[in-house]
Motif scaffolding. Structure first.
Motif, PDB file in Angstrom:
ATOM      1  N   UNK A   1      -2.633 -49.689 -46.142  1.00  0.00           N
ATOM      2  CA  UNK A   1      -3.682 -48.784 -46.296  1.00  0.00           C
ATOM      3  C   UNK A   1      -4.834 -49.603 -46.440  1.00  0.00           C
ATOM      4  N   UNK A   2      -4.995 -50.624 -47.319  1.00  0.00           N
ATOM      5  CA  UNK A   2      -6.223 -51.575 -47.399  1.00  0.00           C
ATOM      6  C   UNK A   2      -6.556 -52.045 -46.172  1.00  0.00           C
ATOM      7  N   UNK A   3      -5.647 -52.771 -45.296  1.00  0.00           N
ATOM      8  CA  UNK A   3      -5.885 -53.378 -44.197  1.00  0.00           C
ATOM      9  C   UNK A   3      -6.679 -52.525 -43.151  1.00  0.00           C
ATOM     10  N   UNK A   4      -6.108 -51.264 -43.101  1.00  0.00           N
ATOM     11  CA  UNK A   4      -6.420 -50.240 -42.314  1.00  0.00           C
ATOM     12  C   UNK A   4      -7.919 -49.912 -42.450  1.00  0.00           C
ATOM     13  N   UNK A   5      -8.244 -49.871 -43.904  1.00  0.00           N
ATOM     14  CA  UNK A   5      -9.706 -49.728 -44.410  1.00  0.00           C
ATOM     15  C   UNK A   5     -10.669 -50.586 -43.935  1.00  0.00           C
ATOM     16  N   UNK A   6     -10.060 -51.863 -44.214  1.00  0.00           N
ATOM     17  CA  UNK A   6     -10.963 -52.918 -43.778  1.00  0.00           C
ATOM     18  C   UNK A   6     -11.164 -53.088 -42.298  1.00  0.00           C
ATOM     19  N   UNK A   7     -10.107 -52.774 -41.414  1.00  0.00           N
ATOM     20  CA  UNK A   7     -10.312 -53.050 -40.075  1.00  0.00           C
ATOM     21  C   UNK A   7     -11.252 -51.709 -39.633  1.00  0.00           C
ATOM     22  N   UNK A   8     -11.325 -50.625 -40.268  1.00  0.00           N
ATOM     23  CA  UNK A   8     -12.078 -49.544 -39.751  1.00  0.00           C
ATOM     24  C   UNK A   8     -13.445 -49.909 -40.415  1.00  0.00           C
ATOM     25  N   UNK A   9     -13.697 -50.481 -41.269  1.00  0.00           N
ATOM     26  CA  UNK A   9     -15.037 -50.796 -41.695  1.00  0.00           C
ATOM     27  C   UNK A   9     -15.609 -51.783 -40.687  1.00  0.00           C
ATOM     28  N   UNK A  10     -14.905 -52.768 -40.624  1.00  0.00           N
ATOM     29  CA  UNK A  10     -15.316 -53.835 -39.609  1.00  0.00           C
ATOM     30  C   UNK A  10     -15.525 -53.248 -38.071  1.00  0.00           C
ATOM     31  N   UNK A  11     -14.920 -52.358 -37.651  1.00  0.00           N
ATOM     32  CA  UNK A  11     -14.944 -51.728 -36.430  1.00  0.00           C
ATOM     33  C   UNK A  11     -16.249 -50.984 -36.412  1.00  0.00           C
ATOM     34  N   UNK A  12     -16.527 -50.221 -37.588  1.00  0.00           N
ATOM     35  CA  UNK A  12     -17.856 -49.271 -37.780  1.00  0.00           C
ATOM     36  C   UNK A  12     -18.951 -50.384 -38.073  1.00  0.00           C
ATOM     37  N   UNK A  13     -18.855 -51.455 -38.520  1.00  0.00           N
ATOM     38  CA  UNK A  13     -20.066 -52.392 -38.575  1.00  0.00           C
ATOM     39  C   UNK A  13     -20.192 -53.201 -37.237  1.00  0.00           C
ATOM     40  N   UNK A  14     -19.320 -53.421 -36.275  1.00  0.00           N
ATOM     41  CA  UNK A  14     -19.462 -53.912 -35.096  1.00  0.00           C
ATOM     42  C   UNK A  14     -20.068 -52.785 -34.198  1.00  0.00           C
ATOM     43  N   UNK A  15     -19.890 -51.557 -34.245  1.00  0.00           N
ATOM     44  CA  UNK A  15     -20.428 -50.523 -33.430  1.00  0.00           C
ATOM     45  C   UNK A  15     -21.979 -50.549 -34.114  1.00  0.00           C
ATOM     46  N   UNK A  16     -22.225 -50.513 -35.286  1.00  0.00           N
ATOM     47  CA  UNK A  16     -23.702 -50.408 -35.646  1.00  0.00           C
ATOM     48  C   UNK A  16     -24.311 -51.479 -35.197  1.00  0.00           C
ATOM     49  N   UNK A  17     -23.707 -52.892 -35.204  1.00  0.00           N
ATOM     50  CA  UNK A  17     -24.442 -53.910 -34.765  1.00  0.00           C
ATOM     51  C   UNK A  17     -24.597 -53.835 -33.197  1.00  0.00           C
ATOM     52  N   UNK A  18     -23.771 -53.314 -32.401  1.00  0.00           N
ATOM     53  CA  UNK A  18     -23.908 -53.223 -30.891  1.00  0.00           C
ATOM     54  C   UNK A  18     -25.214 -52.233 -30.619  1.00  0.00           C
ATOM     55  N   UNK A  19     -25.054 -50.923 -31.384  1.00  0.00           N
ATOM     56  CA  UNK A  19     -26.274 -49.890 -31.232  1.00  0.00           C
ATOM     57  C   UNK A  19     -27.513 -50.603 -31.842  1.00  0.00           C
ATOM     58  N   UNK A  20     -27.462 -51.478 -32.700  1.00  0.00           N
ATOM     59  CA  UNK A  20     -28.882 -51.989 -33.019  1.00  0.00           C
ATOM     60  C   UNK A  20     -29.295 -52.923 -31.884  1.00  0.00           C
ATOM     61  N   UNK A  21     -28.592 -53.848 -31.295  1.00  0.00           N
ATOM     62  CA  UNK A  21     -28.830 -54.547 -30.190  1.00  0.00           C
ATOM     63  C   UNK A  21     -29.379 -53.797 -29.007  1.00  0.00           C
ATOM     64  N   UNK A  22     -28.656 -52.620 -28.701  1.00  0.00           N
ATOM     65  CA  UNK A  22     -29.258 -51.554 -27.667  1.00  0.00           C
ATOM     66  C   UNK A  22     -30.613 -51.190 -27.981  1.00  0.00           C
ATOM     67  N   UNK A  23     -30.739 -50.758 -29.245  1.00  0.00           N
ATOM     68  CA  UNK A  23     -32.032 -50.438 -29.407  1.00  0.00           C
ATOM     69  C   UNK A  23     -33.130 -51.356 -29.490  1.00  0.00           C
ATOM     70  N   UNK A  24     -32.791 -52.393 -29.884  1.00  0.00           N
ATOM     71  CA  UNK A  24     -33.774 -53.706 -29.637  1.00  0.00           C
ATOM     72  C   UNK A  24     -34.059 -54.188 -28.180  1.00  0.00           C
ATOM     73  N   UNK A  25     -32.987 -53.927 -27.410  1.00  0.00           N
ATOM     74  CA  UNK A  25     -33.232 -54.226 -25.925  1.00  0.00           C
ATOM     75  C   UNK A  25     -34.077 -53.052 -25.127  1.00  0.00           C
ATOM     76  N   UNK A  26     -33.927 -51.745 -25.778  1.00  0.00           N
ATOM     77  CA  UNK A  26     -34.575 -50.694 -25.178  1.00  0.00           C
ATOM     78  C   UNK A  26     -35.976 -50.746 -25.812  1.00  0.00           C
ATOM     79  N   UNK A  27     -36.184 -51.349 -26.820  1.00  0.00           N
ATOM     80  CA  UNK A  27     -37.556 -51.330 -27.454  1.00  0.00           C
ATOM     81  C   UNK A  27     -38.439 -52.435 -26.547  1.00  0.00           C
ATOM     82  N   UNK A  28     -37.680 -53.571 -26.396  1.00  0.00           N
ATOM     83  CA  UNK A  28     -38.042 -54.870 -25.510  1.00  0.00           C
ATOM     84  C   UNK A  28     -38.477 -54.210 -24.315  1.00  0.00           C
ATOM     85  N   UNK A  29     -37.682 -53.650 -23.706  1.00  0.00           N
ATOM     86  CA  UNK A  29     -37.948 -53.029 -22.267  1.00  0.00           C
ATOM     87  C   UNK A  29     -38.833 -51.992 -22.143  1.00  0.00           C
ATOM     88  N   UNK A  30     -39.347 -51.349 -23.190  1.00  0.00           N
ATOM     89  CA  UNK A  30     -40.479 -50.339 -23.143  1.00  0.00           C
ATOM     90  C   UNK A  30     -41.876 -51.112 -23.515  1.00  0.00           C
TER      91      UNK A  30
END
Length: 186
Positions: free
Chosen positions: A153-182
């Motif tokens: 269960x601890x491994x699953x929670x850690x994997x889920x937290x890592x997946x959420x962090x990765x999604x947030x990082x990708x979203x941040x990159x996308x926003x930065x790219x969009x701001x740069x493009x605008x």
């Protein structure tokens, strides 16, 4: 240690039982030899009695016929009484010996019963210990399963937290790219 002590007690009891059986065999053998000696003694006494009767008969034939008959009659009565007394004593001895043998057999049977009860108690104790050991093994197994489930269960929670962090990082990159493009190009 408890099992060793019980095994030692059983071994000692078996040794005592074998010694008791050997003693009974020796006593029976001695009784048989005593009875054989008594038979031989009675045969010897009978032979001596016959010889004595023959000697007395020869002596009495030299006496008057009436005196011989009276003395012979009296002697026969005394012999009969002595024989009856001896027979009574032998019957008492045989009865006493039979009683002693019966009491000894009863004592041996009671000892065997006591040993069997001890053995049953030891077996019951062994079964109880086996049940306790099985219960302890089951408890340990369940504890290991619980720990393993918790680890997964601890491994699953850690994997889920890592997946959420990765999604947030990708979203941040996308926003930065969009701001740069605008942003206007200088």
């Amino acid at each position: 240690m408890e099992q060793q002590r019980i095994a030692e007690e059983q071994r000692i009891s078996q040794e005592r039982q074998r010694a008791e059986e050997q003693r009974l065999i020796e006593e029976q053998k001695a009784l048989y030899e005593q009875q054989l000696l008594e038979e031989q003694q009675r045969a010897l006494e009978e032979e001596m009695r016959v010889r004595e009767m023959q000697r007395v008969a020869e002596e009495q034939r030299r006496l008057a016929e009436q005196q011989r008959l009276a003395e012979d009659h009296q002697r026969l009565l005394e012999q009969q009484r002595a024989a009856e007394e001896q027979q009574r004593l032998l019957e008492q001895q045989r009865a006493a010996e039979e009683q002693r043998i019966l009491l000894e057999r009863q004592r041996v049977a009671e000892e065997q019963q006591r040993l069997l009860e001890q053995q049953r108690a030891a077996e019951e104790q062994q079964r109880f210990l086996e049940q306790q050991r099985a219960a302890e093994e089951q408890r340990i197994l369940l504890e290991r399963q619980r720990v393993e489930q918790q680890r997964l269960a601890e491994q699953q929670r850690a994997a889920e937290q890592q997946r959420i962090a990765e999604q947030q990082r990708i979203a941040e990159q996308q926003r930065a790219q969009e701001q740069q493009a605008q942003s206007p190009i200088p």
